[in-house]
Design a protein around this motif. Structure first.
Motif, PDB file in Angstrom:
ATOM      1  N   GLU A   1       0.855  -1.185   0.000  1.00 33.35           N
ATOM      2  CA  GLU A   1       0.000   0.000   0.000  1.00 33.35           C
ATOM      3  C   GLU A   1       0.886   1.229   0.000  1.00 33.35           C
ATOM      4  N   THR A   2       0.250   2.365  -0.104  1.00 32.31           N
ATOM      5  CA  THR A   2       1.025   3.605  -0.154  1.00 32.31           C
ATOM      6  C   THR A   2       0.679   4.485   1.047  1.00 32.31           C
ATOM      7  N   ASP A   3       1.035   5.739   0.995  1.00 31.58           N
ATOM      8  CA  ASP A   3       0.885   6.655   2.126  1.00 31.58           C
ATOM      9  C   ASP A   3      -0.567   6.724   2.615  1.00 31.58           C
ATOM     10  N   ASN A   4      -0.714   6.692   3.933  1.00 27.66           N
ATOM     11  CA  ASN A   4      -2.058   6.825   4.514  1.00 27.66           C
ATOM     12  C   ASN A   4      -2.096   7.931   5.562  1.00 27.66           C
ATOM     13  N   THR A   5      -1.120   8.849   5.494  1.00 30.61           N
ATOM     14  CA  THR A   5      -1.078   9.955   6.449  1.00 30.61           C
ATOM     15  C   THR A   5      -1.413  11.255   5.736  1.00 30.61           C
ATOM     16  N   GLY A   6      -1.912  12.208   6.476  1.00 27.47           N
ATOM     17  CA  GLY A   6      -2.247  13.495   5.888  1.00 27.47           C
ATOM     18  C   GLY A   6      -3.651  13.539   5.342  1.00 27.47           C
ATOM     19  N   GLY A   7      -3.945  14.634   4.693  1.00 21.42           N
ATOM     20  CA  GLY A   7      -5.309  14.869   4.231  1.00 21.42           C
ATOM     21  C   GLY A   7      -5.501  14.581   2.766  1.00 21.42           C
ATOM     22  N   ASP A   8      -6.705  14.836   2.316  1.00 21.80           N
ATOM     23  CA  ASP A   8      -7.084  14.586   0.935  1.00 21.80           C
ATOM     24  C   ASP A   8      -7.264  15.887   0.169  1.00 21.80           C
ATOM     25  N   VAL A   9      -6.938  16.999   0.822  1.00 19.80           N
ATOM     26  CA  VAL A   9      -7.138  18.318   0.231  1.00 19.80           C
ATOM     27  C   VAL A   9      -5.783  18.917  -0.110  1.00 19.80           C
ATOM     28  N   PHE A  10      -5.642  19.472  -1.295  1.00 24.43           N
ATOM     29  CA  PHE A  10      -4.384  20.066  -1.719  1.00 24.43           C
ATOM     30  C   PHE A  10      -3.986  21.196  -0.776  1.00 24.43           C
ATOM     31  N   GLY A  11      -2.707  21.189  -0.377  1.00 24.01           N
ATOM     32  CA  GLY A  11      -2.214  22.213   0.528  1.00 24.01           C
ATOM     33  C   GLY A  11      -2.430  21.889   1.980  1.00 24.01           C
ATOM     34  N   ASP A  12      -2.980  20.700   2.272  1.00 23.39           N
ATOM     35  CA  ASP A  12      -3.273  20.315   3.652  1.00 23.39           C
ATOM     36  C   ASP A  12      -2.501  19.036   3.969  1.00 23.39           C
ATOM     37  N   SER A  13      -1.144  19.111   3.865  1.00 23.37           N
ATOM     38  CA  SER A  13      -0.295  17.948   4.091  1.00 23.37           C
ATOM     39  C   SER A  13      -0.850  16.732   3.352  1.00 23.37           C
ATOM     40  N   PRO A  14      -0.924  16.812   2.030  1.00 22.43           N
ATOM     41  CA  PRO A  14      -1.627  15.768   1.276  1.00 22.43           C
ATOM     42  C   PRO A  14      -0.925  14.425   1.348  1.00 22.43           C
ATOM     43  N   GLN A  15      -1.701  13.379   1.158  1.00 23.02           N
ATOM     44  CA  GLN A  15      -1.118  12.044   1.073  1.00 23.02           C
ATOM     45  C   GLN A  15      -0.223  11.949  -0.162  1.00 23.02           C
ATOM     46  N   VAL A  16       0.884  11.247   0.003  1.00 23.56           N
ATOM     47  CA  VAL A  16       1.840  11.044  -1.094  1.00 23.56           C
ATOM     48  C   VAL A  16       1.605   9.648  -1.646  1.00 23.56           C
ATOM     49  N   ARG A  17       0.728   9.548  -2.598  1.00 26.62           N
ATOM     50  CA  ARG A  17       0.298   8.238  -3.082  1.00 26.62           C
ATOM     51  C   ARG A  17       1.159   7.762  -4.245  1.00 26.62           C
ATOM     52  N   ALA A  18       1.728   6.602  -4.071  1.00 28.79           N
ATOM     53  CA  ALA A  18       2.576   6.026  -5.110  1.00 28.79           C
ATOM     54  C   ALA A  18       1.751   5.640  -6.333  1.00 28.79           C
ATOM     55  N   CYS A  19       2.408   5.658  -7.496  1.00 31.59           N
ATOM     56  CA  CYS A  19       1.743   5.218  -8.734  1.00 31.59           C
ATOM     57  C   CYS A  19       1.754   3.697  -8.802  1.00 31.59           C
ATOM     58  N   LEU A  20       1.212   3.160  -9.870  1.00 28.02           N
ATOM     59  CA  LEU A  20       1.130   1.704 -10.003  1.00 28.02           C
ATOM     60  C   LEU A  20       2.499   1.053 -10.128  1.00 28.02           C
ATOM     61  N   ARG A  21       3.489   1.822 -10.593  1.00 25.84           N
ATOM     62  CA  ARG A  21       4.831   1.246 -10.652  1.00 25.84           C
ATOM     63  C   ARG A  21       5.324   0.950  -9.234  1.00 25.84           C
ATOM     64  N   GLY A  22       5.265   1.961  -8.357  1.00 20.42           N
ATOM     65  CA  GLY A  22       5.714   1.746  -6.989  1.00 20.42           C
ATOM     66  C   GLY A  22       4.913   0.686  -6.270  1.00 20.42           C
ATOM     67  N   ARG A  23       3.626   0.655  -6.556  1.00 22.49           N
ATOM     68  CA  ARG A  23       2.765  -0.329  -5.882  1.00 22.49           C
ATOM     69  C   ARG A  23       3.036  -1.746  -6.372  1.00 22.49           C
ATOM     70  N   SER A  24       3.779  -1.867  -7.460  1.00 22.77           N
ATOM     71  CA  SER A  24       4.154  -3.209  -7.939  1.00 22.77           C
ATOM     72  C   SER A  24       5.515  -3.632  -7.400  1.00 22.77           C
ATOM     73  N   MET A  25       6.020  -2.933  -6.386  1.00 21.22           N
ATOM     74  CA  MET A  25       7.369  -3.206  -5.882  1.00 21.22           C
ATOM     75  C   MET A  25       7.549  -4.679  -5.500  1.00 21.22           C
TER      76      MET A  25
END
Length: 814
Positions: free
Chosen positions: A84-108
């Protein structure tokens, strides 16, 4: 734990920026009552227990895409089960947003457990490139590498050993493979007397060299977050949707900031890219390698219709007109004279002139010039693809002219014409050791340095630190890189050079997988993946919201793989420099030591023990990065590092280089950012034989060649050559047909993607596909570098891998 202690701990985290203050009291109450917190307001757990036999460990994707995305490895019974990827922070831009990996990273997980994974040390038994090896012990491998190094240093000198370009693992401290001087291999070699270094890189050689003569050093630009303040957004060949994808990339900031201002957006590119994708207001397709001609046509509009910011040009720039020309410059050698046809060539750079070169309608050029003039300052960014051409140094400097003519530098909503920049959190890296060898070559000319070193000089091949090369390359270190073959140009020629193991006598490859380049090794050393060791992952490209990750060991090392630190320590022992190399520390001790040194500079950072729990640390800057803002505010107190201290439109340094260097008839180095035709461009006589311009692009299923062996990604995004319906119809090609792309350098067979998203007479192929020859020098994977030239660009001696002429036919036609 008492309620007061819980509140105290949460307030400490709040002060350090882990949690928003508004969330702290509610979080404390939730903890006290035993309620599980939403991820937005709770610190992450690096080794959080999910079930009795499962844990979640923070790791990272550290490939060379510009992102550093966090990954949460779900480990059960010592095996990564899913990611899985980042699950910290918010879902709103500018509000410590989650840093969600793309499908490449998720295929690690599929990289860690890939069938191509290197399992143990091996020694070549067949010809280079055949992929025939025998298994050896680690002791045998270390002994052979050290013994060969000692012999070559004795017989030829340290400058016969070369550290090749490799960017397979970036952002780390211990494990980083780039820049070369910061790697552990460089540390090892420098303690042993040094090595032949290189300058430049495959990503940015031409723009780095070109714009250094404009701005001095690496050219910065405003962050994408500043698009929220822009009046006009122009992207030259910049495609962050594919080159800076994911939450750790900049595409999120690009889209969100652009939406805030609803800024009119213009994409200039031969392809209709994913960054356009319906989010642009105008797509202007352009012939490859002609961007400088478009700029000249736009400059003609700005100058003749009185749109230029004359006050800015007079105060901050050198060489716009005769008022600021250096005394050494000839009369009428200023930029304005060049545009108006008063210079040496006597050609006025009208929109009509530019249209014939670029293929862009005259009316479009005039309207764009007026639009730029009426919407100052302009946000102008260029991607790195357009400079990866035979005239890339001139093209990159030319695009910067649009920011200069409109006075857009150093102000909010403006730009410099370079690629976007961002803000990073300072971090202490692994200490380096100076290289006693001062000679370096362009990273693109290493094959030349094997077989014709005696011809290579400072004036002919850009050798630095010496007038000429003293020794040929006899040994190559190739760490976390696929540039021995796959990412280097003209693969068939490279293959022939590397076949001679009496020329280059030793190639050591350190990698995770049996890449195309690994097949050319004499000794293979299997490396750990990020999931099998601890390290810091830094430089997350998130505009004004930087972060870093404590990537921790999720599983035990697979097979017999070892870390780069252990490998270098063992070879250092055999070379008699172990004590100096390790300083008595283990890898884990270095990881802790470097973080302790970082916290000395910034005590507000969490402790090491807290970082174990958090996994990721984010910092929100409520400001945009404005490049050269201090220079704009006070140029005398904050001069640039150019010779004049100002922005140099006319460069005396380049004028001198043009006089002193030996250049071919069709090569141009010029003090001004002029347009010249490139070799293998649309005007080259070779178009009679090969009428299509081939350009490459970064492909969403790979990061360069990394992830190129993940079957799921290959199936999701098929490797295809883009061709316009006009060109396809003329050749009897339909969408999906197997076609042959060919020129005098080689042949590639790949399916065709027939699409109006590519300009007529231009074809495009995603770079990074793993070279798969059939024994007849025909590649069946779609590796673009079978077709690219090894001839370097004139100034940077860089890789012009987007400057190629080819033709295409149905694969079953004679």
């Amino acid at each position: 734990m008492t309620k007061n202690k819980q509140q105290s701990d949460l307030m400490n985290l709040t002060r350090r920026g882990f949690i928003k203050a508004s969330s702290a009291v509610g979080s404390a109450a939730a903890l006290a009552s035993g309620i599980s917190l939403p991820f937005k307001s709770s610190p992450a757990r690096a080794a959080e227990s999910v079930t009795n036999d499962e844990k979640v460990v923070w790791s990272a994707c550290t490939v060379n895409c510009g992102s550093r995305c966090p990954l949460r490895m779900h480990v059960q019974n010592g095996e990564i089960k899913y990611v899985e990827t980042d699950n910290t922070g918010g879902d709103v831009f500018g509000d410590s947003p989650q840093v969600r990996a793309c499908l490449r990273g998720r295929s690690m997980r599929r990289r860690v457990y890939n069938p191509d994974r290197l399992k143990y040390p091996m020694k070549r038994v067949g010809k280079r490139g055949e992929g025939k090896f025998k298994r050896i012990s680690w002791q045998e491998a270390y002994d052979e590498v050290a013994t060969t190094m000692q012999r070559l240093i004795k017989d030829y000198g340290n400058d016969s050993i070369y550290l090749n370009y490799g960017t397979g693992t970036l952002g780390g401290t211990v494990t980083k493979s780039w820049p070369p001087a910061s790697t552990l291999i460089a540390r090892l070699m420098n303690l042993c007397g040094g090595y032949l270094n290189h300058y430049g890189d495959y990503s940015t050689a031409q723009i780095a060299e070109g714009l250094s003569h404009t701005y001095g050093g690496w050219a910065m630009n405003n962050s994408f977050s500043d698009l929220a303040n822009a009046k006009l957004n122009i992207q030259f060949g910049n495609n962050p949707a594919e080159t800076r994808m994911s939450g750790g990339g900049l595409i999120h900031h690009y889209v969100e900031s652009k939406n805030k201002s609803n800024v009119r957006t213009i994409i200039i590119d031969p392809r209709y890219t994913d960054t356009a994708g319906g989010r642009e207001d105008q797509w202007i397709p352009i012939r490859p390698s002609t961007d400088a001609a478009l700029v000249a046509g736009l400059a003609h509009v700005l100058i003749t219709e009185n749109y230029v910011d004359q006050a800015f040009l007079d105060k901050y720039c050198i060489g716009y007109d005769e008022k600021t020309l250096p005394a050494s410059a000839p009369k009428n050698s200023d930029y304005k004279s060049y545009i108006l046809g008063l210079g040496d060539d006597g050609v006025e750079k009208t929109p009509q002139w530019a249209s014939k070169i670029t293929g862009i309608p005259v009316d479009t050029i005039i309207k764009l010039g007026r639009e730029m003039g009426a919407n100052k300052p302009c946000a102008i960014h260029q991607g790195w693809g357009l400079q990866r051409t035979a005239n890339g140094e001139l093209a990159s400097r030319a695009i910067a002219m649009l920011s200069l003519l409109t006075g857009s530098v150093g102000v909010s909503g403006g730009s410099t014409g370079a690629r976007e920049s961002d803000i990073n959190i300072p971090f202490v890296r692994f200490p380096t050791v100076p290289n006693p060898v001062k000679t370096s070559i362009s990273m693109f000319l290493w094959t030349d340095a094997i077989y014709r070193h005696h011809e290579m000089t400072d004036k002919t091949d850009g050798v630095r630190g010496a007038e000429r090369l003293a020794n040929p390359i006899k040994m190559i270190w190739n760490y976390a890189g696929n540039c021995l073959v796959n990412q280097h140009a003209d693969i068939n020629r490279t293959h022939e050079i590397l076949q001679d193991d009496k020329a280059c006598e030793m190639i050591v490859v350190i990698d995770n997988h049996m890449t195309s380049s690994a097949k050319y090794a004499d000794i293979i050393l299997p490396d750990l993946t990020t999931s099998e060791q601890d390290d810091w992952a830094m430089d997350g490209k998130a505009s004004n919201a930087p972060y870093f990750i404590y990537a921790q060991k999720a599983i035990e090392p697979q097979f017999e793989a070892k870390s780069i630190y252990e490998m270098c320590s063992e070879i250092a022992k055999r070379m008699g420099v172990e004590k100096e190399f390790t300083k008595g520390r283990t890898q884990q001790e270095w990881v802790e030591h470097l973080y302790a040194e970082t916290r000395k500079q910034d005590p507000s950072l969490p402790t090491f023990e807290e970082m174990k729990e958090l996994g990721i640390y984010k910092r929100q800057y409520h400001r945009d990065y404005i490049a050269y803002q201090d220079f704009r505010n006070d140029p005398e107190a904050n001069p640039l590092s150019t010779p004049s201290g100002k922005i140099e439109i006319y460069s005396e340094t380049l004028a001198n280089i043009a006089k002193e260097w030996t250049l071919k008839e069709d090569e141009v180095i010029h003090p001004l950012p002029i347009y010249v035709d490139s070799f293998e461009g649309h005007n080259d006589p070779l178009t009679a034989k090969f009428p299509l311009q081939l350009t490459g692009f970064h492909f969403k299923a790979r990061c360069h060649s990394t992830y190129g062996n993940v079957a799921l990604l290959k199936a999701a995004a098929r490797q295809e050559v883009w061709i316009n319906p006009i060109d396809a119809e003329a050749r009897g090609i339909k969408n999906g047909d197997m076609v042959s792309i060919f020129n005098d350098r080689g042949e590639v067979r790949i399916p065709a993607k027939v699409t109006p998203r590519i300009l007529p007479h231009v074809v495009a192929l995603g770079e990074g596909a793993w070279y798969a020859p059939d024994g007849q020098k025909i590649d069946h994977a779609g590796s673009i570098n079978v077709l690219t030239t090894q001839r370097p660009s004139p100034l940077a001696k860089g890789n012009p891998q987007h400057t190629n002429l080819v033709d295409i036919k149905l694969a079953n036609k004679a």
